[in-house]
Design a protein around this motif. Structure first.
Motif, mmCIF file in Angstrom:
data_model
loop_
_atom_site.group_PDB
_atom_site.id
_atom_site.type_symbol
_atom_site.label_atom_id
_atom_site.label_comp_id
_atom_site.label_asym_id
_atom_site.label_seq_id
_atom_site.Cartn_x
_atom_site.Cartn_y
_atom_site.Cartn_z
ATOM 1 N N SER A 64 0.851 -1.189 0.000
ATOM 2 C CA SER A 64 0.000 0.000 0.000
ATOM 3 C C SER A 64 0.889 1.241 0.000
ATOM 4 N N THR A 67 -0.069 8.521 2.381
ATOM 5 C CA THR A 67 -0.614 9.775 1.857
ATOM 6 C C THR A 67 0.486 10.561 1.159
ATOM 7 N N GLU A 117 1.270 7.779 7.034
ATOM 8 C CA GLU A 117 0.318 6.691 7.264
ATOM 9 C C GLU A 117 -0.262 6.184 5.950
ATOM 10 N N THR A 120 -6.365 5.469 2.977
ATOM 11 C CA THR A 120 -7.542 4.625 2.767
ATOM 12 C C THR A 120 -8.082 4.849 1.362
ATOM 13 N N ARG A 121 -8.938 3.968 0.939
ATOM 14 C CA ARG A 121 -9.559 4.137 -0.379
ATOM 15 C C ARG A 121 -10.359 5.433 -0.438
ATOM 16 N N GLU A 123 -9.857 8.189 1.312
ATOM 17 C CA GLU A 123 -8.924 9.317 1.263
ATOM 18 C C GLU A 123 -8.297 9.442 -0.126
#
Length: 134
Positions: A64, A67, A117, A120-121, A123
């Protein structure tokens, strides 16, 4: 430009690599993309200067992204040149891109504390919406 945008979107949507380490000399040096379903897209993004590896021989296409990595990709895709003054940790690799993302309205100043961090999808799609005015 449209091809570059589509390449970047596909790669960013895959949320698949780190941008923290400078690119290797050639895409062929990445040992973890051979046979990967996104290899062609990752290769194009690498050639376009949108994405780099997270080491001299790895691109980590199944990990993943943070940000910071997502706003770096979007700032490169949009070719953002302006920057806002931002308060970030000394030596943060993403400082320039975070400053560009704030300038372009992609990133709120409140989000600067969470750049390291995973994103998320939700975000990610908020960033895409801001970037492409959806």
């Amino acid at each position: 430009m449209k091809k570059k945008l589509l390449t970047a979107l596909a790669a960013a949507l895959a949320l698949s690599l780190s941008c923290a380490v400078p690119a290797s000399a050639a895409f062929e040096d990445f040992t973890d993309v051979d046979g990967h379903w996104a290899k062609d897209t990752l290769s194009q993004a690498f050639r376009d200067g949108i994405m780099t590896g997270n080491g001299p021989t790895t691109m980590s296409p199944n990990k993943s992204v943070t940000t910071a990595q997502a706003v770096t990709i979007l700032s490169r895709v949009l070719n953002v040149t302006g920057q806002e003054q931002v308060d970030l940790p000394q030596g943060a690799w993403y400082a320039e891109y975070a400053a560009k993302a704030v300038y372009a309205g992609l990133l709120d100043r409140e989000a600067l504390d969470t750049l390291d961090e995973p994103i998320t999808r939700g975000e990610a799609f908020l960033l895409f919406g801001r970037a492409f005015q959806v």
